[in-house]
Design a protein around this motif. Structure first.
Motif, PDB file in Angstrom:
ATOM      1  N   GLU A 177     -16.428  -8.708  -7.815  1.00  0.00           N
ATOM      2  CA  GLU A 177     -15.049  -8.489  -7.367  1.00  0.00           C
ATOM      3  C   GLU A 177     -14.125  -8.256  -8.551  1.00  0.00           C
ATOM      4  OE1 GLU A 177     -13.522 -11.501  -4.768  1.00  0.00           O
ATOM      5  OE2 GLU A 177     -11.727 -10.325  -4.331  1.00  0.00           O
ATOM      6  N   LYS A 178     -13.255  -7.285  -8.405  1.00  0.00           N
ATOM      7  CA  LYS A 178     -12.271  -6.994  -9.443  1.00  0.00           C
ATOM      8  C   LYS A 178     -10.913  -7.544  -9.022  1.00  0.00           C
ATOM      9  CE  LYS A 178     -14.475  -2.871 -11.202  1.00  0.00           C
ATOM     10  NZ  LYS A 178     -14.257  -1.511 -11.683  1.00  0.00           N
ATOM     11  N   GLU A 179      -9.905  -7.262  -9.843  1.00  0.00           N
ATOM     12  CA  GLU A 179      -8.557  -7.749  -9.538  1.00  0.00           C
ATOM     13  C   GLU A 179      -8.107  -7.165  -8.183  1.00  0.00           C
ATOM     14  OE1 GLU A 179      -8.367  -5.418 -12.893  1.00  0.00           O
ATOM     15  OE2 GLU A 179     -10.086  -6.745 -12.652  1.00  0.00           O
ATOM     16  N   LYS A 180      -7.216  -7.926  -7.535  1.00  0.00           N
ATOM     17  CA  LYS A 180      -6.716  -7.556  -6.200  1.00  0.00           C
ATOM     18  C   LYS A 180      -6.279  -6.092  -6.100  1.00  0.00           C
ATOM     19  CE  LYS A 180      -5.142 -11.449  -3.474  1.00  0.00           C
ATOM     20  NZ  LYS A 180      -5.578 -12.629  -4.261  1.00  0.00           N
ATOM     21  N   GLU A 181      -5.537  -5.633  -7.112  1.00  0.00           N
ATOM     22  CA  GLU A 181      -4.980  -4.277  -7.051  1.00  0.00           C
ATOM     23  C   GLU A 181      -6.108  -3.240  -7.052  1.00  0.00           C
ATOM     24  OE1 GLU A 181      -3.903  -6.279 -10.086  1.00  0.00           O
ATOM     25  OE2 GLU A 181      -3.042  -7.336  -8.386  1.00  0.00           O
ATOM     26  N   VAL A 182      -7.119  -3.506  -7.883  1.00  0.00           N
ATOM     27  CA  VAL A 182      -8.237  -2.566  -7.970  1.00  0.00           C
ATOM     28  C   VAL A 182      -8.992  -2.529  -6.644  1.00  0.00           C
ATOM     29  CG1 VAL A 182     -10.336  -1.955  -9.227  1.00  0.00           C
ATOM     30  CG2 VAL A 182      -8.444  -3.073 -10.431  1.00  0.00           C
ATOM     31  N   VAL A 183      -9.184  -3.708  -6.052  1.00  0.00           N
ATOM     32  CA  VAL A 183      -9.920  -3.790  -4.789  1.00  0.00           C
ATOM     33  C   VAL A 183      -9.166  -3.037  -3.686  1.00  0.00           C
ATOM     34  CG1 VAL A 183     -10.757  -5.347  -2.996  1.00  0.00           C
ATOM     35  CG2 VAL A 183     -11.126  -5.919  -5.391  1.00  0.00           C
ATOM     36  N   SER A 184      -7.843  -3.179  -3.650  1.00  0.00           N
ATOM     37  CA  SER A 184      -7.124  -2.450  -2.587  1.00  0.00           C
ATOM     38  C   SER A 184      -7.095  -0.955  -2.866  1.00  0.00           C
ATOM     39  CB  SER A 184      -5.712  -2.984  -2.330  1.00  0.00           C
ATOM     40  OG  SER A 184      -5.167  -3.548  -3.444  1.00  0.00           O
ATOM     41  N   LEU A 185      -7.090  -0.582  -4.135  1.00  0.00           N
ATOM     42  CA  LEU A 185      -7.147   0.844  -4.478  1.00  0.00           C
ATOM     43  C   LEU A 185      -8.490   1.441  -4.028  1.00  0.00           C
ATOM     44  CD1 LEU A 185      -5.773   3.252  -5.974  1.00  0.00           C
ATOM     45  CD2 LEU A 185      -7.076   2.569  -7.997  1.00  0.00           C
ATOM     46  N   MET A 186      -9.565   0.658  -4.234  1.00  0.00           N
ATOM     47  CA  MET A 186     -10.891   1.116  -3.809  1.00  0.00           C
ATOM     48  C   MET A 186     -10.939   1.342  -2.306  1.00  0.00           C
ATOM     49  SD  MET A 186     -13.219  -1.448  -6.043  1.00  0.00           S
ATOM     50  CE  MET A 186     -14.586  -1.342  -4.908  1.00  0.00           C
ATOM     51  N   THR A 187     -10.324   0.408  -1.568  1.00  0.00           N
ATOM     52  CA  THR A 187     -10.294   0.525  -0.110  1.00  0.00           C
ATOM     53  C   THR A 187      -9.523   1.771   0.305  1.00  0.00           C
ATOM     54  OG1 THR A 187     -10.458  -1.842   0.142  1.00  0.00           O
ATOM     55  CG2 THR A 187      -9.574  -0.625   2.015  1.00  0.00           C
ATOM     56  N   GLU A 188      -8.377   1.976  -0.355  1.00  0.00           N
ATOM     57  CA  GLU A 188      -7.539   3.133  -0.051  1.00  0.00           C
ATOM     58  C   GLU A 188      -8.286   4.442  -0.284  1.00  0.00           C
ATOM     59  OE1 GLU A 188      -3.568   3.732  -1.996  1.00  0.00           O
ATOM     60  OE2 GLU A 188      -3.445   1.619  -1.405  1.00  0.00           O
ATOM     61  N   ARG A 189      -8.946   4.513  -1.437  1.00  0.00           N
ATOM     62  CA  ARG A 189      -9.717   5.713  -1.784  1.00  0.00           C
ATOM     63  C   ARG A 189     -10.813   5.950  -0.770  1.00  0.00           C
ATOM     64  NH1 ARG A 189     -11.130   5.370  -8.136  1.00  0.00           N
ATOM     65  NH2 ARG A 189      -9.051   5.750  -8.983  1.00  0.00           N
ATOM     66  N   ASN A 190     -11.491   4.831  -0.395  1.00  0.00           N
ATOM     67  CA  ASN A 190     -12.590   4.929   0.554  1.00  0.00           C
ATOM     68  C   ASN A 190     -12.082   5.461   1.898  1.00  0.00           C
ATOM     69  OD1 ASN A 190     -15.584   3.282   0.461  1.00  0.00           O
ATOM     70  ND2 ASN A 190     -14.895   4.148   2.390  1.00  0.00           N
TER      71      ASN A 190
END
Ligand SMILES: [Zn+2]
Lengths: 255, 74
Positions: A177-190
């Motif tokens: 798991e990465k920092e919160k912001e990175v995780v939400s960015l990944m979700t957005e991109r996905n």
């Protein structure tokens, strides 16, 4: 015991030597909670219901929207605007009245909500659509020692893996798991990548099969393995995984 | 040597879906990643001819390299 009606209903799978009446009874005595009643949750819940899993939990706080209908085959056009899990329960009951369907119209805003639900089931299926919830589910399963079956998709790619907490690699071992912001960015991109409906069908049925094989203790499963399916090129690959001793969730230092 | 490269998921931002890349003989996966300016080293799965490979894995002429990011949708 299986009733005469149940024996008839499951006849085609009871005929398989590796299943038989004994296996069918194991399925009837099993329980699983599926998190996410969307693209993956649709085929997973429908096939496990049809197969005669005794008790199925379904978690989703969402309502049906028109953009769900290309892949979320639990729902029809008339269901737009309705709470997903209530519609799903009706659909699944019609499919197989012998299965107990329990619904949770909720979001996993914190880990205790997840844990309290997971406690009531033999295993957990991660059929969610975002990385934040995936990490939370993985953490809850590791902390409770519940077997976890993961399916995920994006564009034309599907991935699946099984987790036996503290014994095989967990989701966080593979993708820390990465920092919160990175995780939400990944979700957005996905999300922006899009999803074709047939892909969740393929990955969903793979995940449902994993739960069935695990329950019946037959065949090869995806513990310590990651399956990658490339729909556009018809390529299936399975790679071996290893538990990361330094994993922040299941590592030996965190027991 | 020439290798065929397929990019998936996040890595589609770094190049075309499929391409042929000319590399110096003896090049590794690491050098191929640099070619595509891919700096990610954790959230990445690399297959060479559909078998898992690591950054130091040596490439040879005619290999197919698939570069995946994790997917999370459902
Ligand atoms: Zn782990």
């Amino acid at each position: 015991m299986l009733s005469k009606d149940e024996l008839a209903r499951y006849d085609r799978q009871i005929r398989i030597d590796k299943i038989g009446e004994v296996g069918q009874l194991k399925l009837k005595q099993s329980s699983v909670v599926i998190v996410g009643a969307g693209g993956l949750g649709s085929p997973i819940s429908m096939y496990l219901t049809a197969a005669g899993v005794g008790r199925i939990g379904l978690v989703d706080g969402d309502k049906v929207s028109i953009t769900n209908l290309n892949r979320q085959i639990l729902y029809g056009t008339d269901d737009v605007g309705k709470d997903k899990v209530f519609v799903a329960k009706e659909r699944l009951k019609k499919l197989n009245p012998y299965v107990k369907v329990e619904i949770y119209p909720t979001w996993f805003t914190d880990i205790d909500i997840a844990k309290n639900i997971f406690l009531k089931y033999d295993a957990v299926i991660d059929a969610t659509d975002n990385f934040q919830t995936r990490y939370l589910i993985n953490q809850a399963c590791v902390s409770l020692g519940k077997p976890l079956f993961v399916g995920a998709v994006g564009r034309f790619i599907g991935q699946a893996m099984d987790v036996s907490p503290h014994e095989t690699a967990c989701f966080n071992c593979v993708f820390p798991e990465k920092e919160k912001e990175v995780v939400s960015l990944m979700t957005e991109r996905n999300l922006s990548e899009g999803i074709i409906g047939t892909l969740v069908g393929t990955i969903g049925t793979i995940v449902a099969s994993e739960f069935i094989k695990f329950t019946l203790n037959i065949g090869n499963t995806l513990f310590n393995k990651l399956l990658i399916y490339d729909l556009i090129n018809n390529e299936f690959s399975i790679i071996n995984l290893e538990k990361n001793p330094k994993c922040s969730i299941c590592g030996d230092l965190n027991k | 040597m020439k290798v065929k490269v397929k990019l998936y998921g996040d890595f589609l931002r770094q190049g075309p879906e499929e391409s042929i890349v000319e590399l110096q003989d003896g090049s590794t996966v690491e050098e191929l990643l640099k070619h595509f300016e891919i700096s990610e080293r954790n959230y990445i799965i690399i297959l060479v001819n559909l078998k898992r490979s690591w950054f130091e894995g040596a490439l040879k002429d005619g290999d197919t390299v698939s570069i995946f990011s994790p997917v999370g949708g459902g």
